[in-house]
Design a protein around this motif. Structure first.
Motif, short mmCIF file in Angstrom:
data_model
loop_
_atom_site.label_atom_id
_atom_site.label_comp_id
_atom_site.label_asym_id
_atom_site.label_seq_id
_atom_site.Cartn_x
_atom_site.Cartn_y
_atom_site.Cartn_z
N GLY A 167 42.39 48.03 36.82
CA GLY A 167 42.09 48.66 38.35
C GLY A 167 40.96 48.54 38.67
O GLY A 167 40.71 48.14 40.10
N LEU A 168 39.72 48.41 38.12
CA LEU A 168 38.10 48.25 38.43
C LEU A 168 38.16 46.72 39.02
O LEU A 168 37.78 46.31 40.08
CB LEU A 168 37.39 48.61 37.44
CG LEU A 168 37.24 49.90 36.97
CD1 LEU A 168 36.41 50.00 35.67
CD2 LEU A 168 36.93 50.89 38.17
N LEU A 169 38.70 45.88 38.25
CA LEU A 169 38.67 44.42 38.83
C LEU A 169 39.60 44.25 40.10
O LEU A 169 39.06 43.46 40.83
CB LEU A 169 39.27 43.40 37.39
CG LEU A 169 38.50 43.18 36.32
CD1 LEU A 169 39.35 42.63 35.21
CD2 LEU A 169 37.04 42.85 36.41
N ARG A 174 39.68 43.52 46.13
CA ARG A 174 39.95 44.25 47.46
C ARG A 174 38.80 44.50 48.28
O ARG A 174 39.04 44.41 49.48
CB ARG A 174 40.65 45.66 47.17
CG ARG A 174 42.22 45.45 46.54
CD ARG A 174 42.86 46.63 46.06
NE ARG A 174 44.24 46.55 45.85
CZ ARG A 174 45.01 47.40 45.25
NH1 ARG A 174 44.20 48.75 45.04
NH2 ARG A 174 46.10 47.33 44.71
N LEU A 175 37.87 44.93 47.67
CA LEU A 175 36.43 45.33 48.63
C LEU A 175 36.16 43.87 49.26
O LEU A 175 35.77 43.82 50.48
CB LEU A 175 35.31 45.83 47.63
CG LEU A 175 34.07 45.98 48.39
CD1 LEU A 175 34.35 47.47 49.34
CD2 LEU A 175 33.10 46.51 47.41
N SER A 181 36.56 38.21 53.00
CA SER A 181 36.82 36.80 52.54
C SER A 181 38.39 36.81 51.87
O SER A 181 38.67 37.45 50.91
CB SER A 181 35.80 36.95 51.42
OG SER A 181 36.16 35.71 50.41
N LEU A 182 39.11 35.99 52.67
CA LEU A 182 40.65 35.94 52.20
C LEU A 182 40.78 35.00 51.05
O LEU A 182 41.74 35.12 50.54
CB LEU A 182 41.40 35.84 53.76
CG LEU A 182 41.08 36.94 54.93
CD1 LEU A 182 41.89 36.49 55.83
CD2 LEU A 182 41.63 38.19 54.28
N ASN A 183 40.03 33.92 51.25
CA ASN A 183 40.42 32.81 50.36
C ASN A 183 39.40 32.87 49.04
O ASN A 183 39.91 32.64 47.82
CB ASN A 183 40.27 31.65 51.07
CG ASN A 183 41.17 31.43 52.16
OD1 ASN A 183 42.37 31.75 52.11
ND2 ASN A 183 40.66 31.01 53.13
N VAL A 206 47.76 39.36 38.83
CA VAL A 206 48.64 38.52 39.49
C VAL A 206 49.19 38.80 40.77
O VAL A 206 49.27 38.16 41.80
CB VAL A 206 49.91 37.91 38.44
CG1 VAL A 206 50.98 37.10 39.10
CG2 VAL A 206 49.32 37.38 37.31
N LEU A 207 49.57 40.16 40.64
CA LEU A 207 50.04 40.75 41.94
C LEU A 207 49.00 41.00 43.02
O LEU A 207 49.43 41.09 44.26
CB LEU A 207 50.67 42.11 41.49
CG LEU A 207 51.89 42.27 40.58
CD1 LEU A 207 52.36 43.52 40.41
CD2 LEU A 207 52.93 41.35 41.16
N ASN A 208 47.88 40.77 42.61
CA ASN A 208 46.59 40.91 43.46
C ASN A 208 46.08 39.56 43.80
O ASN A 208 45.05 39.20 44.39
CB ASN A 208 45.75 41.99 43.10
CG ASN A 208 46.13 43.45 43.56
OD1 ASN A 208 46.01 43.79 44.61
ND2 ASN A 208 46.53 43.76 42.35
N SER A 209 46.89 38.51 43.39
CA SER A 209 46.46 37.06 43.61
C SER A 209 45.01 36.75 42.99
O SER A 209 44.46 35.98 43.65
CB SER A 209 46.48 36.74 45.25
OG SER A 209 47.60 36.91 45.80
N LEU A 210 44.57 37.22 42.00
CA LEU A 210 43.61 36.78 41.22
C LEU A 210 43.86 35.97 39.81
O LEU A 210 44.96 36.04 39.63
CB LEU A 210 42.90 38.18 40.76
CG LEU A 210 42.52 39.22 41.74
CD1 LEU A 210 42.02 40.55 40.89
CD2 LEU A 210 41.25 38.73 42.44
#
Length: 484
Positions: A167-169, A174-175, A181-183, A206-210
């Motif tokens: 969650g912290l990552l 998200r911040l 910064s979208l990309n 993965v679900l947050n595109s990281l």
């Protein structure tokens, strides 16, 4: 919103360990959520839902769980989330009726109108119902506050050495996205001693595109030592007051530059481990039990605090409201650490060498369930803006806040900048209420270490909390007894 899914999890948990039911549910939710935007190259979602429907229709037991295991082994998921061997992602063995209820859970997730937010909501529900000790998820409002205080940038790296659900990552990313910064997103690294938590963290990323790096296997960060990654930011919520942390194995470790941590408490082992991880201009936000600020007066912990203050690696301490965490009533503080408090992009526009900002945020928070509290968006914003102003960062209106290096920061009953000499006079007690003055005391010079002037207010707040809790229990008893 997800009531049918929650009921299916609860029913599965009646026949297997409730924690195992949640772990299975998170896997199922992930597979559907990752399939819809085609995050996985070869999705097995349709195959899995057909198998679940067949099992439920024919009453076949002992099939659905093996299908889910095979799904994970053949979907290309291992490489995608960097989980390593197939054995690390096997589900717990189910049999008979429990497997049939897993099929019902898969069907409930499949028939949900949308899975947006379901993964996060499932984590929150797990933490609220079953969280205990170190096995809980950092509340999203607290995770967002920690990310906001660290203020990571898109070109930086972020490490959580005890990442849990990740969650912290995720909040750090998200911040950065919220700031435009979208990309480009921070490079994120997670380590955790629990294989299941590591899997959940990987799915969350993965679900947050990281593109997260979660190591090659479960990792005890204290015993393993620094990763060598030299991250720009560390965010961490280590277990509170952990007793068995490997004291004997780590006597004389090079990380203990401020002193050997006490045998029965790992708080200052985590603090010094995190400082050893940071890059030369790195910063960290660490959540610790309230006692770390003042416990061990005259002993090893006080000596470590003294050396940290003298080395100028402490940027600030935030006292949080009580009862933010469902698993404990222990109050907590946030520690802001920095290797370099001079003016630079990672810190801010104002040098704060030799200074520490104390914030007393105990009055914040809104009651939710019974005595439980949570931080509102306004609470998080206020705390983050206070530190942004102090560091001279730009704030939301575009102005540079905080004034020059010699400008004192003090707001009665909220925050105060304190020099190292005053902290020394207070015997290196880092409790924010020792330094943040009441309105009637703003014109009076702060006294020494006793801090008696704060005791009455603390007792009064605690008494009011007890009154509120007693009133809540009384209402519940009347409801159970059918009394008006």
């Amino acid at each position: 919103m997800f009531r049918r899914v929650w009921r299916a999890i609860d029913e599965l948990g009646e026949l297997t360990a409730p924690s195992a039911a949640y772990r299975l549910a998170l896997q199922v939710i992930f597979l559907r959520a990752a399939w819809e935007p085609r995050l996985l190259t070869r999705s097995p979602w349709d195959f899995l839902t057909r198998a679940a429907a067949e099992a439920r229709g024919n009453g076949r037991f002992g099939a659905t769980e093996s299908v889910l295991s095979e799904v994970w082994a053949t979907a290309g998921v291992e490489t995608f989330v960097q989980l390593g061997t197939r054995s690390s992602i096997r589900t717990p063995g189910l049999s008979g009726e429990a497997d049939f209820r897993l099929a019902a859970l898969i069907t409930a997730v499949a028939e949900a109108e949308s899975v947006e937010g379901m993964f996060d909501a499932c984590l929150d529900r797990y933490s609220h119902q079953l969280g205990r000790g170190g096995d809980y998820c950092t509340p999203r409002s607290v995770a967002g506050l920690m990310a906001g205080l660290a203020a990571p940038r898109a070109d930086e790296s972020v490490l959580d050495p005890v990442c849990g659900s990740g969650g912290l990552l995720v909040e750090a990313a998200r911040l950065v996205r919220a700031e435009g910064s979208l990309n480009d997103l921070p490079r994120v690294y997670g380590r955790d001693i629990d294989a299941g938590a590591r899997q959940v963290s990987a799915m969350n990323s993965v679900l947050n595109s990281l593109r997260g790096d979660f190591g090659t296997g479960p990792t005890n960060s204290l015993l393993a030592g620094p990763t060598g990654l030299s991250p720009d930011v560390v965010l961490a919520n280590p277990p509170f007051n952990m007793k068995n942390w490997g004291y004997e194995e780590l006597v004389g470790d090079i990380r203990w530059t401020f002193g050997m941590p006490p045998k029965g408490n790992a708080n200052f082992a985590w603090i010094q481990h995190i400082l050893s991880e940071l890059s030369p201009q790195g910063r960290a936000v660490v959540l610790l039990a309230e006692g770390a600020t003042a416990k061990g007066m005259g002993g090893a912990e006080q000596e470590i605090r003294r050396r940290m203050v003298e080395a100028d690696v402490l940027g600030g301490v935030v006292a949080l409201p009580a009862r933010l965490f469902p698993h404990t009533r222990v109050a907590a503080n946030l520690w802001l650490l920095s290797k370099d408090k001079n003016r630079h992009p990672g810190w801010g526009r104002t040098s704060r060498r030799g200074e520490v900002l104390f914030v007393d945020a105990r009055r914040l928070g809104r009651r939710t369930d019974g005595a439980q509290r949570h931080l509102t968006v306004e609470d998080v914003t206020r705390i983050c803006r206070t530190f942004s102003a102090w560091r001279g960062d730009r704030v939301a209106d575009g102005a540079v806040a905080g004034g020059g290096a010699d400008t004192p920061v003090e707001e009665p009953e909220w925050c105060r900048t304190v020099l190292r000499d005053e902290i020394a006079e207070c015997d290196y007690d880092l409790t924010p209420s020792r330094y943040v003055r009441s309105r009637s005391e703003t014109s009076v010079r702060a006294r020494g270490p006793a801090g008696d002037r704060y005791r009455g207010e603390e007792v009064r707040r605690e008494l009011y909390d007890r009154f509120d809790e007693a009133a809540h229990i009384n209402r519940r008893l009347r409801s159970v007894l059918g009394e008006p």
